[in-house]
Scaffold this motif. Structure first.
Motif, PDB file in Angstrom:
ATOM      1  N   UNK A 291      20.179 -61.163 -17.721  1.00 31.76           N
ATOM      2  CA  UNK A 291      20.532 -60.590 -19.016  1.00 31.76           C
ATOM      3  C   UNK A 291      20.451 -61.623 -20.143  1.00 31.76           C
ATOM      4  N   UNK A 292      20.721 -62.894 -19.834  1.00 32.95           N
ATOM      5  CA  UNK A 292      20.711 -63.935 -20.862  1.00 32.95           C
ATOM      6  C   UNK A 292      19.296 -64.307 -21.316  1.00 32.95           C
ATOM      7  N   UNK A 293      18.283 -63.829 -20.617  1.00 33.33           N
ATOM      8  CA  UNK A 293      16.912 -64.157 -21.012  1.00 33.33           C
ATOM      9  C   UNK A 293      16.533 -63.543 -22.360  1.00 33.33           C
ATOM     10  N   UNK A 294      17.242 -62.490 -22.782  1.00 38.85           N
ATOM     11  CA  UNK A 294      16.916 -61.880 -24.066  1.00 38.85           C
ATOM     12  C   UNK A 294      17.184 -62.819 -25.238  1.00 38.85           C
ATOM     13  N   UNK A 295      17.919 -63.903 -24.978  1.00 36.63           N
ATOM     14  CA  UNK A 295      18.178 -64.898 -26.017  1.00 36.63           C
ATOM     15  C   UNK A 295      17.155 -66.036 -25.992  1.00 36.63           C
ATOM     16  N   UNK A 296      16.137 -65.900 -25.151  1.00 39.72           N
ATOM     17  CA  UNK A 296      15.161 -66.975 -24.982  1.00 39.72           C
ATOM     18  C   UNK A 296      13.751 -66.513 -25.323  1.00 39.72           C
ATOM     19  N   UNK A 297      12.839 -67.475 -25.397  1.00 36.66           N
ATOM     20  CA  UNK A 297      11.435 -67.209 -25.676  1.00 36.66           C
ATOM     21  C   UNK A 297      10.637 -67.437 -24.394  1.00 36.66           C
ATOM     22  N   UNK A 298       9.718 -66.537 -24.103  1.00 33.85           N
ATOM     23  CA  UNK A 298       8.902 -66.662 -22.900  1.00 33.85           C
ATOM     24  C   UNK A 298       7.426 -66.895 -23.234  1.00 33.85           C
ATOM     25  N   UNK A 299       6.737 -67.547 -22.313  1.00 35.24           N
ATOM     26  CA  UNK A 299       5.286 -67.734 -22.412  1.00 35.24           C
ATOM     27  C   UNK A 299       4.660 -66.783 -21.400  1.00 35.24           C
ATOM     28  N   UNK A 300       3.910 -65.816 -21.869  1.00 36.07           N
ATOM     29  CA  UNK A 300       3.468 -64.718 -21.007  1.00 36.07           C
ATOM     30  C   UNK A 300       2.069 -64.954 -20.443  1.00 36.07           C
ATOM     31  N   UNK A 301       1.817 -64.317 -19.307  1.00 28.04           N
ATOM     32  CA  UNK A 301       0.481 -64.288 -18.710  1.00 28.04           C
ATOM     33  C   UNK A 301      -0.222 -63.025 -19.178  1.00 28.04           C
ATOM     34  N   UNK A 302      -1.475 -63.171 -19.626  1.00 35.70           N
ATOM     35  CA  UNK A 302      -2.236 -62.011 -20.069  1.00 35.70           C
ATOM     36  C   UNK A 302      -3.566 -61.959 -19.337  1.00 35.70           C
ATOM     37  N   UNK A 303      -4.096 -60.762 -19.207  1.00 38.94           N
ATOM     38  CA  UNK A 303      -5.404 -60.533 -18.608  1.00 38.94           C
ATOM     39  C   UNK A 303      -6.146 -59.538 -19.482  1.00 38.94           C
TER      40      UNK A 303
END
Length: 301
Positions: A184-196
């Motif tokens: 749940x705490x991830x909503x306060x963070x920034x992620x680097x996503x994988x795209x295809x």
């Protein structure tokens, strides 16, 4: 004495590749050499096998019949050679292998390069690509694939292990933004996503008992290259989903830190695959055995 097989393999490669240029590339020949081999074959047979233009090529009626006979003959020769090869103690010849880019560099290449040291007559040709390769059409002896298998009717497979995708971040990022202790705490963070192909992979995760957990996280960066994602995470741009073998590599140096160890984004099976054949060549067999022996330890199984 006339060699009835002279130019036959080249002719088959030209037909299956669809062009002289691609056939030349697959056979490590010049386009001129391939063209001359076909011309000599047609002169010896006294018939035209291919209609050729600057943009296309098609089989003549005689060429189609001859091609079908050549395929059968080469298949019989392959079986005979494989039977001889099976009796040899030392693998020999050129082994063409297709591997995923990052996994190939870090996990597969070291294993297969060791085989070159063990077997002086063995040649390894590695192709690094994340695109789907057609082993039969492109002339590969072996491939390593991660995820769902296709072509089960024409390919054989051996499971090498399971790749788990987990979360990691740089110490500097975690010091600045804090370390999440639950999904749940991830909503306060920034992620680097994988795209295809422009489509961003979902950020769903699974806990220790396999239950799916939806993840809410902001993502301002997406890439289609795992090593680039890892580099961005190391530079502090956010949290990253990374294969366990890659995160472990950077965790040992302190460049990245595992986050939420009990959660896995996804798990995918890793396979060695090869064209089905009555007899498995020694060169292919030793490569498969080496991968089966060493890959599980590299990916944490």
């Amino acid at each position: 004495m006339t060699d009835n097989l002279d130019g036959v393999a080249t002719f088959v490669q030209v037909v299956e590749a669809g062009s002289f240029a691609l056939a030349a590339e697959r056979m490590n020949l010049t386009r001129s050499a391939v063209g001359k081999a076909i011309s000599r074959l047609e002169a010896r047979l006294g018939v035209r096998l291919l209609h050729r233009s600057t943009r296309s090529q098609t089989l003549t009626a005689e060429g189609q019949a001859y091609y079908e006979g050549c395929v059968r003959a080469l298949a019989e020769l392959d079986v005979a050679e494989a039977a001889l090869d099976h009796g040899r103690a030392e693998p020999a010849g050129r082994l063409r292998v297709s591997v995923p880019e990052a996994f190939g560099h870090f996990c597969v290449a070291p294993i297969l390069l060791d085989l070159v040291r063990q077997y002086p007559k063995l040649q390894i040709d590695l192709s690094f690509t994340d695109r789907f390769t057609d082993l039969i059409e492109e002339g590969f002896d072996l491939a390593v694939r991660i995820g769902e298998l296709r072509d089960s009717s024409t390919l054989a497979a051996r499971r090498l292990g399971t790749q788990h995708v987990v979360i990691g971040a740089s110490p500097a990022y975690l010091e600045r933004y804090g370390t999440p202790t639950c999904i749940e705490q991830l909503e306060n963070h920034v992620g680097i996503a994988l795209s295809r192909a422009g489509a961003v992979a979902p950020w769903n995760a699974k806990d220790a008992d396999g239950s799916a957990q939806p993840v809410r996280i902001r993502s301002r960066i997406s890439m289609d290259d795992i090593q680039a994602i890892a580099a961005a995470a190391i530079d502090g741009y956010g949290l990253a989903w990374l294969p366990c073998w890659l995160l472990t590599r950077y965790a040992k140096s302190g460049a990245l830190v595992p986050v939420l160890d009990n959660y896995r984004v996804r798990s995918q099976e890793v396979y060695a695959i090869w064209p089905k054949a009555r007899h498995l060549r020694a060169k292919t067999r030793v490569a498969i055995d080496a991968l089966k022996e060493k890959v599980p330890g590299m990916i944490g199984e």
